[in-house]
Scaffold this active site. Structure first.
Site, PDB file in Angstrom:
ATOM      1  N   GLU A 188      -9.819  -2.148   5.290  1.00  0.00           N
ATOM      2  CA  GLU A 188     -10.507  -1.930   6.560  1.00  0.00           C
ATOM      3  C   GLU A 188     -11.688  -2.892   6.719  1.00  0.00           C
ATOM      4  OE1 GLU A 188      -9.115  -0.187   8.676  1.00  0.00           O
ATOM      5  OE2 GLU A 188      -8.348   1.720   7.942  1.00  0.00           O
ATOM      6  N   ASN A 210      -7.760  -3.386  14.277  1.00  0.00           N
ATOM      7  CA  ASN A 210      -9.130  -3.732  13.878  1.00  0.00           C
ATOM      8  C   ASN A 210      -9.163  -4.875  12.865  1.00  0.00           C
ATOM      9  OD1 ASN A 210      -8.195  -2.541  11.548  1.00  0.00           O
ATOM     10  ND2 ASN A 210      -9.633  -0.822  11.542  1.00  0.00           N
ATOM     11  N   ASP A 220       0.812  -1.214   0.000  1.00  0.00           N
ATOM     12  CA  ASP A 220       0.000   0.000   0.000  1.00  0.00           C
ATOM     13  C   ASP A 220       0.851   1.273   0.000  1.00  0.00           C
ATOM     14  OD1 ASP A 220       0.946  -0.381   2.600  1.00  0.00           O
ATOM     15  OD2 ASP A 220      -1.003  -0.865   3.429  1.00  0.00           O
TER      16      ASP A 220
HETATM   17  C1  GLP Z   1      -0.672  -0.030   8.728  1.00  0.00           C
HETATM   18  C2  GLP Z   1      -0.305  -0.696   7.382  1.00  0.00           C
HETATM   19  C3  GLP Z   1      -0.451  -2.180   7.465  1.00  0.00           C
HETATM   20  C4  GLP Z   1       0.171  -2.621   8.776  1.00  0.00           C
HETATM   21  C5  GLP Z   1      -0.712  -2.205   9.919  1.00  0.00           C
HETATM   22  C6  GLP Z   1      -0.113  -2.416  11.294  1.00  0.00           C
HETATM   23  O1  GLP Z   1      -1.618   0.937   8.630  1.00  0.00           O
HETATM   24  N1  GLP Z   1      -0.999  -0.210   6.239  1.00  0.00           N
HETATM   25  O2  GLP Z   1       0.160  -2.789   6.338  1.00  0.00           O
HETATM   26  O3  GLP Z   1       0.302  -4.013   8.813  1.00  0.00           O
HETATM   27  O4  GLP Z   1      -1.171  -0.887   9.733  1.00  0.00           O
HETATM   28  O5  GLP Z   1       0.895  -1.509  11.553  1.00  0.00           O
HETATM   29  P1  GLP Z   1       1.918  -1.640  12.749  1.00  0.00           P
HETATM   30  O6  GLP Z   1       2.835  -2.755  12.411  1.00  0.00           O
HETATM   31  O7  GLP Z   1       2.609  -0.323  12.807  1.00  0.00           O
HETATM   32  O8  GLP Z   1       1.125  -1.930  13.977  1.00  0.00           O
END
Ligand code: GLP
Length: 232
Positions: free
Chosen positions: A133, A126, A57
């Site tokens: 989402e 979530n 992403d």
């Molecule tokens: C982000 C990314 C995801 C990621 C998730 C968890 O928003 N788009 O690809 O896996 O949220 O992030 P983190 O590892 O910082 O908890």
């Protein structure tokens, strides 16, 4: 945890004679994995010239040199430290004029390159994967998303000014992610404990996107003690 994930990726890089396509993730969770991976590459002088990478992403509206863009994250955490040619590292372009066309282009790009061999994933509190989402149809391909308020809040910690967190992103869809031949899911920290127990004990449901992974035939989950504490 990071060592385990990095070794799994590294052995695939080492063993692959032809092209290998890695699906990569950003966020706090995989930082340790990239740290380990570049250490392994440095110590063994392993080449990555046969590797292509496709990130999950990118934020809409952040340029490549913006410190919170996922392109900048990938360059600084991994790409600048291994010998992968830059033109073999792909992320969606969040600055594209026509974002719908960009989504189609990115999806095509992955397909034309034979799909992702091994996909690294984190998970949102979530249950989001990539930026899919809760409520995202499992059939979605790469698309534009409006980020959930809790996702913006969770990611605000990376921004100097929390109001700068973009509201939209381009993400590989759930169906694009599920096309990967193999998936490694990383779950780390106490704030993922609830998500992990929902994943392990709940049903497959679009309201909890990561649950779709239970229907994939080759998934490894690497979890730390803090995230696993609610699961027996
Ligand atoms: C982000 C990314 C995801 C990621 C998730 C968890 O928003 N788009 O690809 O896996 O949220 O992030 P983190 O590892 O910082 O908890």
């Amino acid at each position: 945890m990071s060592e385990k994930a990095a070794s799994m990726l590294f052995s695939r890089v080492k063993e692959s004679k032809d092209q290998l396509s890695l699906g990569l993730a950003t966020g706090g969770t995989p930082q340790g994995t990239y740290e380990e991976l570049k250490k392994m590459a440095r110590e063994t002088k392993q080449t990555f010239t046969h590797v292509k990478t496709f990130n999950l992403d990118e934020y809409v509206g952040l340029s490549e040199d913006h410190h919170q863009s996922y392109r900048y994250y990938m360059n600084t955490h991994l790409f600048n430290h291994i010998d992968i040619p830059e033109e073999q590292t792909y992320l969606p372009n969040g600055m594209a004029n026509n974002l719908d066309e960009e989504c189609r282009r990115y999806e095509r790009l992955i397909e034309e390159n034979g799909g992702v061999d091994i996909q690294l994933l984190g998970i949102g509190g979530n249950g989001h994967i990539g930026f899919n989402e809760p409520g995202t149809p499992f059939t979605e391909k790469t698309h534009i998303v409006q980020l959930a308020q809790e996702t913006k809040q969770a990611n605000a910690r990376f921004f100097e000014d929390p109001s700068e967190v973009p509201s939209r992103a381009i993400t590989m869809g759930i169906s694009s992610i599920m096309c990967a031949k193999e998936i490694i899911l990383l779950v780390s920290g106490v704030n993922k404990a609830e998500a992990f127990s929902r994943l392990m004990e709940g049903e497959v449901n679009e309201l909890f996107p990561a649950s779709v992974l239970k229907t994939h035939e080759h998934v490894s989950v690497i979890v730390d003690e803090a995230a696993a504490k609610r699961v027996n």
